[in-house]
Scaffold this motif. Structure first.
Motif: not given
Ligand SMILES: Cc1cc2nc3c(=O)[nH]c(=O)nc-3n(C[C@H](O)[C@H](O)[C@H](O)COP(=O)(O)OP(=O)(O)OC[C@H]3O[C@@H](n4cnc5c(N)ncnc54)[C@H](O)[C@@H]3O)c2cc1C
Length: 306
Positions: A182-183, A175, A243
């Motif tokens: 974002y991940a 991430g 994450v």
């Protein structure tokens, strides 16, 4: 600031320097940023970066050269409309890493490297010289801290005790600390569909209490589930604490639990992790459609067979 390359490194640089107040242009030759991520994730991150004032250029063309200019550095490039240029104070090129092994004369020890200098290793992290092991970024595998730690343990154990453990198959979450985060962990929807029959459930942050409370409603959690085995194949998140959510999904994947078991796991309320729990409920509902809908036909937790 001009950032060349909108992979994980370039996007994080752009996001952070934009937050510091720099005027940032992100220059990407591919048709979308974050090419290795789920396209839905990339689209939300791209829109958020643009909304925060970053000039996001995708399908941007090919670089001809850099040259000095009054502001600092000029990028000369060619796109669909012909030659163009961007002037910046600073350009950062983030188009991938090479291993810093060229001066080590590894060939003398029988250690082979690939074209980018990464050491070739087998599943035990043994190099092509049987008594030399490698771990971390220098293997060119997943270049993140948690993977380097795991590889260090495997390589050191095998080096000292002989062939004892293979690199575990469990996938690493990855991430980026952009705004929004974002991940992901595991397969994207497109990759999973090439070999498996899958169902997909997406839970949007704007429907969840904690993101609403915090005013951080941009984002979603998307779960990819094997239709036959009911196990989680992948999870893709964009938004606050993405994450951390990918980490929870990674634990579920490493344990090999079914999505029904994940759906029955209590998720603390109100948390961002609720997004994963609700996506699991939605996925389990698709796998076990109710035959006689009750008053809460959208939620079928009691029907699951753990
Ligand atoms: C800007 C940036 C941000 C990052 N953010 C994240 C993140 O948020 N999360 C994450 O998980 N990962 C992140 N990473 C990746 C992460 O830093 C690496 O995956 C991780 O450090 C790899 O560990 P390593 O031990 O393999 O290599 P390194 O941490 O690079 O350690 C290698 C060490 O070997 C030394 N060395 C090199 N050559 C020699 C030599 N010839 N002799 C002796 N010593 C030598 C180096 O000086 C260094 O100290 C980031 C990387 C960068 C560059």
């Amino acid at each position: 600031m001009l950032v060349i390359g909108a992979g994980a490194t370039g996007v994080q640089l752009a996001s952070i320097f934009n937050a510091f107040g720099s005027e940032v242009t992100l220059f990407e030759a591919a048709p979308q940023i974050l090419m290795s991520e789920d396209p839905d994730v990339a689209a939300v991150v791209s829109a958020a970066l643009s909304a925060s004032g970053i000039h996001v250029l995708t399908d941007a063309g090919s670089i001809e050269r850099f040259e000095p200019c009054p502001t600092g550095v000029r990028l000369i490039y060619t796109d669909h409309d012909g030659p163009d240029q961007i002037d910046a104070t600073l350009a950062v090129v983030a188009v991938g890493w090479v291993a810093n092994t060229a001066d080590l004369n590894l060939a003398a020890a029988g250690v082979r490297t690939d074209a980018r200098g990464y050491l070739q290793v087998d599943g035990d992290l043994r190099t092509t010289a049987g008594h030399i092991f490698a771990a971390g970024d220098v293997t060119g595998r997943v270049m993140v801290v948690h993977e380097a730690l795991r590889e260090g343990y495997v390589a050191a154990t095998n080096a000292v005790l002989g062939r004892t453990i293979a690199l575990p198959a469990e996938v690493s979450p990855i991430g980026s600390f952009t705004d929004p985060e974002y991940a992901s962990v595991g397969l994207t929807e497109a990759t999973a569909r090439k070999t498996r029959s899958v169902i997909v459930a997406t839970e949007r942050f704007e429907t969840l209490p904690r993101p609403i409370i915090d005013g951080r409603t941009t984002g979603f959690c998307k779960l990819i589930v094997d239709q036959q085995l009911h196990t989680v194949l992948g999870c893709h998140i964009v938004g606050e604490r993405a994450v951390e959510l990918a980490q929870v999904a990674a634990v579920a994947m490493a344990a090999g639990i079914t999505v029904e078991q994940l759906a029955l796991t209590p998720f603390s309320f109100p948390t961002y992790a609720n997004a994963l729990g609700r996506a699991a409920v939605a996925a389990a509902g698709q796998l076990n459609p109710p035959t006689t809908p009750g008053p809460r036909s959208d939620v079928t937790v009691t029907r699951y067979v753990p």
